[in-house]
Enzyme design. Structure first.
Site, PDB file in Angstrom:
ATOM      1  N   TYR A  16      -7.772 -29.494  44.847  1.00  0.00           N
ATOM      2  CA  TYR A  16      -7.534 -28.585  45.958  1.00  0.00           C
ATOM      3  C   TYR A  16      -8.609 -28.816  47.018  1.00  0.00           C
ATOM      4  O   TYR A  16      -9.700 -29.317  46.730  1.00  0.00           O
ATOM      5  CB  TYR A  16      -7.524 -27.117  45.515  1.00  0.00           C
ATOM      6  CG  TYR A  16      -8.718 -26.664  44.708  1.00  0.00           C
ATOM      7  CD1 TYR A  16      -9.878 -26.202  45.328  1.00  0.00           C
ATOM      8  CD2 TYR A  16      -8.687 -26.672  43.311  1.00  0.00           C
ATOM      9  CE1 TYR A  16     -10.968 -25.770  44.596  1.00  0.00           C
ATOM     10  CE2 TYR A  16      -9.771 -26.239  42.577  1.00  0.00           C
ATOM     11  CZ  TYR A  16     -10.913 -25.790  43.219  1.00  0.00           C
ATOM     12  OH  TYR A  16     -11.990 -25.369  42.486  1.00  0.00           O
ATOM     13  N   ARG A  26     -15.514 -33.879  37.149  1.00  0.00           N
ATOM     14  CA  ARG A  26     -15.485 -33.286  38.481  1.00  0.00           C
ATOM     15  C   ARG A  26     -15.997 -34.318  39.479  1.00  0.00           C
ATOM     16  O   ARG A  26     -16.975 -35.008  39.222  1.00  0.00           O
ATOM     17  CB  ARG A  26     -16.362 -32.026  38.567  1.00  0.00           C
ATOM     18  CG  ARG A  26     -15.654 -30.751  38.126  1.00  0.00           C
ATOM     19  CD  ARG A  26     -16.460 -29.540  38.566  1.00  0.00           C
ATOM     20  NE  ARG A  26     -15.999 -28.308  37.972  1.00  0.00           N
ATOM     21  CZ  ARG A  26     -15.085 -27.508  38.515  1.00  0.00           C
ATOM     22  NH1 ARG A  26     -14.536 -27.826  39.659  1.00  0.00           N
ATOM     23  NH2 ARG A  26     -14.739 -26.391  37.917  1.00  0.00           N
TER      24      ARG A  26
END
Length: 817
Positions: A238, A196
């Site tokens: 996103y 991440r």
């Protein structure tokens, strides 16, 4: 419902100030109870980057007073899926105004910290009914006592309450306190690791190599998923924080993480690890990945559903009860549903009511959360991986992206909990005054819209962008749905295309198929020639499609000849006297050539030296009645392994040629089974098996060809109209499109090789070799009755079919050549 007095209100301890803990605190506060939260951390670190806040969660949050705009939530406009290697887009699902209209709220993308801060404000702020929640930071709970109930702190102090709620994550010791045994998470076999990181949009805009990423307003709500089909790794991104930041997630498999047992969201790695993992991605996408900084990596651990969440006056919620992998974007949402349901279930409750109310809460929540927990092992485009396990918790099949979305987003936890309380506690139950500031939109009260997602091409356009950086000129818009609309899932393309939400007089067909190289003409029919149907993949094969045809889940299917014939000819219940017609008929010929079935065993099975070693062994099959099952008998017949035995009646039968038929459903399970000795061998199509021989996962011991042409098209009997059994015109139209797809396949074999080798997980060499062996018909309409006669005769000889049972060959065919 009257407000509780101070003496009647419950004293509640919540352990954990994450999303579920805070949501429960807000809800219980609004129900009139006193809430203390004990949180181990100091809440100083921004962890987890961004998060989905879908309609099933945000409807209630907005009704509590959360302002998505103020908190910089980004409403999603669509989800695009494409190839990481080529940047070609092969699927787009527009969300736009449709999702809020149907599900009561958008799919929001939010930074986790922004969501967390908004929840803290609702829990602890002065606004809103009830006493503000008391938050205690730096408090470590080391033991739980469900009977008292109480928690023991690391200082040795015991804190008692009327109710204890454990919301302290996947590694919560509360699980063992409730179950009486440890239930530890384990690494996943498929995706076992995750990266991440965040990338500021401004950094991408400032570099000409990455400026394409935001060129068409993608930061206003586009979610991208890039896949690397050969390795299975995928990259998801996103926007959040009002489009100022891109949240980036990389999911992958790494041998180093196989033994991992602990998640650590704060483990840093250099971005070179990310670039290496996605080395096969397009240079333009590599340039985006190269903007990564402060990369975190952790193992993806899965802990299966537990049999209960409650014990006495204690309950687990959130990740403590149902930890989820990120693939469905529902982890936080399910914690919020837990919190909402707890407050409603305990509205008006006194100490004497707690256990009964917790039972109602668990009735409303456990099976739903367990289903989504299982679903979260697969991406939105990978439903087939989890369909079987999900079926334990739901009453309807969840086997497609569309059904996942409906189940996830369409549920109304507020109405569900209210109805349970009215049925079990008080027929006139109402929420406490002020529990919601606004109205939590209920999908049940939505306009009369039939929620169906179809692959359906039209002329009214929503202009969509391809994922390629080269295409930067078209704009994105969405159409608002109207009542009585049918909603499309997008036409698979690798170039710009048009689609829309349309009014349709006829429902597009659902066509089942096996997602292997043979399906390439279907892809071309849809991509280039507007095949108006939803293609539904069935990796488990023909047997599964038979079940789905009979249950009405699909309308048409392309599968193996022997599977279709066995399905109609083997079952003695398929007879007019039993009130059933078998569910389908043969209507077309998809492939003219026989199929080569490779015979495989485990890589370390020295006792199996050849096909003769398999006699009397355990054969792995996808399903009883499937092609892999039928071909076992054909093999046995060809090898003279069928031993006649005297039947109970006058017929002569044969004893089973194998000691067991082990039903394993999927190709992956079959490969695993021959290596762990659950089965001795299995049979599957040669080229699909070959790459696993090349990799050393399984070993080839022989092959067998079908004595008939290999693939046929069938249609549901519901599509045969009138006494003359006229075929529905949509099936005729679909077969015309498949004819065009086959012609394109024959004339553009380089494109076929490229598609097979990049999207279907075959090597280019194997794809070209397969092209030399296969022959598709120029026209698929109709079936040669002589082929079916031959198939029936051989299957009878092999003992698969029994004389006098099932249908006669001529009854199986609805359209002849």
């Amino acid at each position: 419902m009257p407000a509780l007095t101070q003496d009647q209100s419950l004293d509640v301890i919540i352990v954990g100030a994450g999303i579920a803990g805070l949501a429960a605190g807000i809800s219980l506060r609004r129900a009139g109870h006193k809430v203390r939260i004990f949180e181990r951390s100091e809440l100083n670190n921004e962890v987890g980057a961004a998060i989905h806040v879908p309609p099933n969660a945000n409807r209630a949050l907005v009704a509590w007073g959360l302002d998505p705009g103020e908190n910089k939530f980004v409403p999603s406009k669509g989800i695009a899926i494409g190839s990481g290697a080529t940047l070609q887009q092969f699927d787009f699902t527009p969300l736009g105004d449709f999702v809020p209209k149907v599900f009561g709220g958008p799919l929001y993308f939010a930074h986790r910290v922004d969501l967390h801060e908004s929840l803290k404000k609702l829990a602890m702020g002065p606004e809103g009914p009830g006493k503000p929640v008391e938050l205690n930071l730096g408090v470590h709970v080391v033991a739980y006592n469900p009977e008292e109930p109480s928690v023991t702190l690391s200082s040795g102090i015991v804190k008692k309450a009327d109710l204890v709620i454990a919301a302290d994550g996947v590694h919560s010791i509360a699980v063992e306190a409730i179950l009486g045994y440890a239930h530890k998470p384990e690494p996943q076999a498929f995706y076992n690791g995750c990266y991440r990181f965040l990338i500021p949009a401004a950094e991408l805009d400032a570099d000409e190599e990455t400026a394409w990423w935001n060129k068409n307003g993608e930061k206003e709500g586009l979610m991208r998923i890039y896949t690397a089909s050969r390795l299975g790794n995928r990259f998801v991104s996103y926007p959040c924080r009002g489009g100022e930041v891109w949240n980036c997630v990389g999911m992958f498999h790494d041998e180093e993480l196989i033994g991992a047992t602990k998640e650590d969201w704060q483990t840093p790695v250099d971005k070179s690890h990310v670039l290496k993992t996605f080395a096969e991605f397009h240079p333009s996408l590599q340039a985006v990945l190269n903007k990564a900084s402060d990369v975190k990596r952790w193992p993806l651990l899965y802990r299966g559903p537990v049999p209960t969440w409650t014990k006495e006056k204690m309950i687990i919620i959130g990740d403590a009860a149902h930890p989820m992998l990120p693939h469905q974007g529902q982890g936080g949402a399910q914690g919020i549903e837990d919190g909402i349901a707890l407050g409603i279930s305990l509205s008006g409750a006194t100490c004497e009511d707690i256990k009964a109310r917790l039972a109602l809460f668990e009735k409303a929540r456990r099976h739903r959360a367990s289903a989504i927990q299982v679903m979260s092992n697969a991406g939105p485009d990978q439903a087939e991986r989890v369909t079987r396990e999900v079926a334990q918790y739901v009453s309807v099949p969840l086997d497609s992206q569309a059904k996942f979305a409906e189940y996830n987003w369409g549920h109304d936890i507020v109405d569900t909990m209210i109805q349970l309380l009215r049925a079990s506690v008080d027929a006139k139950f109402e929420l406490p005054e002020g529990f919601f500031k606004g109205n939590p939109f209920s999908p049940q009260n939505a306009p009369n819209i039939t929620i169906r997602w179809y692959i359906y091409k039209t002329t009214e356009a929503i202009s969509l962008r391809p994922l390629s950086p080269a295409a930067t000129s078209t704009s994105f818009s969405t159409a608002s749905p109207k009542p009585a609309l049918r909603v499309n899932r997008l036409h698979h393309q690798t170039r710009p295309f048009t689609t829309t939400i349309i009014m349709s007089a006829q429902t597009p067909l659902k066509i089942g198929f096996v997602p292997e190289h043979f399906s390439t003409p279907l892809h071309f029919a849809q991509k280039h020639y507007g095949l108006s149907a939803e293609l539904v993949p069935f990796p488990s094969g023909t047997g599964h499609m038979i079940t789905s045809l009979r249950s009405g889940e699909i309308d048409v299917a392309v599968g193996l000849t022997e599977g279709w014939v066995a399905g109609l000819g083997k079952d003695p219940s398929i007879d007019a006297n039993f009130g059933t017609d078998g569910g389908y008929r043969l209507v077309g010929t998809y492939v003219e050539t026989p199929l080569c079935w490779a015979i495989s065993t485990g890589i370390n099975r020295p006792e199996i030296q050849g096909v003769d070693s398999l006699k009397g062994g355990k054969i792995g099959v996808s399903r009883i009645g499937s092609g892999s099952y039928v071909m076992g008998y054909v093999l046995a017949d060809q090898r003279d392994w069928l031993v006649p035995t005297t039947a109970v009646g006058t017929d002569i039968e044969t004893s089973p040629p194998f000691s067991d038929f082990v039903v394993l459903n999927t190709f992956k399970n079959l490969r695993d089974a021959v290596n762990n000795e659950t089965a001795d061998f299995f049979m599957w199509e040669h080229f699909t098996s070959k790459k696993y021989y090349d990799s050393g996962e399984i070993r080839r011991v022989g092959e067998i060809y079908t004595p008939w042409s290999s693939w046929k098209i069938v249609a549901s009997t519901k599509l045969l109209e009138g006494a003359e059994k006229k075929l529905d015109e949509r099936v005729e139209e679909a077969m015309d499109k498949i004819n065009e797809g086959i012609k394109h396949f024959e004339e553009h074999q380089d494109e076929a090789v490229r598609y097979i080798s990049t999207e279907l997980d075959y090597s280019e060499e194997d794809a070209r070799e397969w092209l030399k062996t296969v022959k598709f018909p120029k026209r698929v309409q109709g079936v040669d009755k002589a082929v079916i006669d031959k198939t029936v005769n051989i299957l009878k000889k092999a003992g698969v079919l029994i004389e006098g049972w099932g249908m006669k060959p001529e009854e199986m065919v609805a359209k002849t050549r």
